[in-house]
Design a protein around this motif. Sequence first.
Motif, PDB file in Angstrom:
ATOM      1  N   ASP A 125       0.872  -1.176   0.000  1.00  0.00           N
ATOM      2  CA  ASP A 125       0.000   0.000   0.000  1.00  0.00           C
ATOM      3  C   ASP A 125       0.910   1.228   0.000  1.00  0.00           C
ATOM      4  N   TRP A 126       1.117   1.826  -1.184  1.00  0.00           N
ATOM      5  CA  TRP A 126       2.082   2.917  -1.291  1.00  0.00           C
ATOM      6  C   TRP A 126       1.670   4.125  -0.462  1.00  0.00           C
ATOM      7  N   ALA A 127       0.378   4.404  -0.348  1.00  0.00           N
ATOM      8  CA  ALA A 127      -0.066   5.544   0.458  1.00  0.00           C
ATOM      9  C   ALA A 127       0.260   5.308   1.932  1.00  0.00           C
ATOM     10  N   LEU A 132       3.471   6.072  -5.843  1.00  0.00           N
ATOM     11  CA  LEU A 132       2.034   6.234  -5.626  1.00  0.00           C
ATOM     12  C   LEU A 132       1.398   7.025  -6.765  1.00  0.00           C
ATOM     13  N   VAL A 144       0.325   5.101  -9.823  1.00  0.00           N
ATOM     14  CA  VAL A 144      -0.839   4.205  -9.779  1.00  0.00           C
ATOM     15  C   VAL A 144      -2.107   4.922  -9.326  1.00  0.00           C
ATOM     16  N   ASP A 145      -1.954   6.021  -8.566  1.00  0.00           N
ATOM     17  CA  ASP A 145      -3.131   6.739  -8.058  1.00  0.00           C
ATOM     18  C   ASP A 145      -2.744   8.204  -7.858  1.00  0.00           C
ATOM     19  N   ARG A 146      -2.856   8.978  -8.921  1.00  0.00           N
ATOM     20  CA  ARG A 146      -2.424  10.367  -8.863  1.00  0.00           C
ATOM     21  C   ARG A 146      -3.260  11.182  -7.869  1.00  0.00           C
ATOM     22  N   ALA A 147      -4.562  10.881  -7.778  1.00  0.00           N
ATOM     23  CA  ALA A 147      -5.415  11.637  -6.868  1.00  0.00           C
ATOM     24  C   ALA A 147      -4.971  11.439  -5.420  1.00  0.00           C
ATOM     25  N   GLU A 148      -4.646  10.203  -5.067  1.00  0.00           N
ATOM     26  CA  GLU A 148      -4.185   9.928  -3.706  1.00  0.00           C
ATOM     27  C   GLU A 148      -2.843  10.600  -3.454  1.00  0.00           C
ATOM     28  N   GLU A 188      -3.325  14.204  -2.792  1.00  0.00           N
ATOM     29  CA  GLU A 188      -3.902  14.435  -1.464  1.00  0.00           C
ATOM     30  C   GLU A 188      -2.818  14.408  -0.380  1.00  0.00           C
TER      31      GLU A 188
END
Length: 280
Positions: free
Chosen positions: A213-215, A252, A255-259, A262
């Motif tokens: 889980d990169w976040a 991160l 794979v998930d620019r929005a996260e 944030e």
Amino acid sequence: MPVVTDLDSVPLTPVYTIVISAAGEATIEGEPVEPLPGQDGRTSALADIRVRAAQRGHPIRINAKEPDGSVWPLIVDHDGAVTPLAAPHPTPAPTPPPAPVPVVPAPAPVVSAPVAPVAPVAPVAPVVPAPAPVAPPAPAPAPASDWSAPLPPHHAERFGRIVAAELQGDLVGAALAARELEGALDREYGALHPHTVGVLGTRAWLALLLQEDWAAIMRLHLRTAERRHNAQAPVDETRRVLRNARAVWWRLAAVDRAEADEIQPELQRVSDLVAGVLPE
């Protein structure tokens, strides 16, 4: 796995030093360790030590230096058993040099000669040597840094579970054991104690190896960096943790620019807190 119970039976030498770099690479006595297939540098280095223990026919002492600079004294046996020590390895007593053989000089020949009469000598007052100058006392040595102190004995068993799980390739089990140890240290010493902060860094490192889980990995690194800054920990390791956090942010973002967007303000806040440790 069983551990060594009779520590006095383990020879005091050799003591090998394993160094784990921030990139996960390992060296033994400065020589790079070739990673085993599917294994990280630490596990490959310990496997090399197990072979040496088998060749010698007895367990071997090592100092494992983690990327955060902490040093863990361990004993490794040929079967993979790892025994964490609560104190550094004892220093062998120096071997005294051989006693010198006394040399007896040959007696000088006796020559008879007439002796002249000796005139009386006036008494001489005794000479009192002037007192030697007294050097100022040497400064007391600086106390050893708490950041390199070993864990106290009553926490050695918990740390041993982390090492044993990682040796078996159970990174999830190692991460859970590290979280349990961090909680125990936090309750006993507080969140900013070097022992607590060091195990928090171990958790961040294990999370980076798991890559699940990169976040969550990034938040754990940011928490570690901020905690190290507040505890006035050695800055070089704090820089490394922040560099890892920046690298995780890019993973991160892929794979998930929005996260990633944030979390980016939190990354900037911690970077500003530890001024200048992250080059742009």
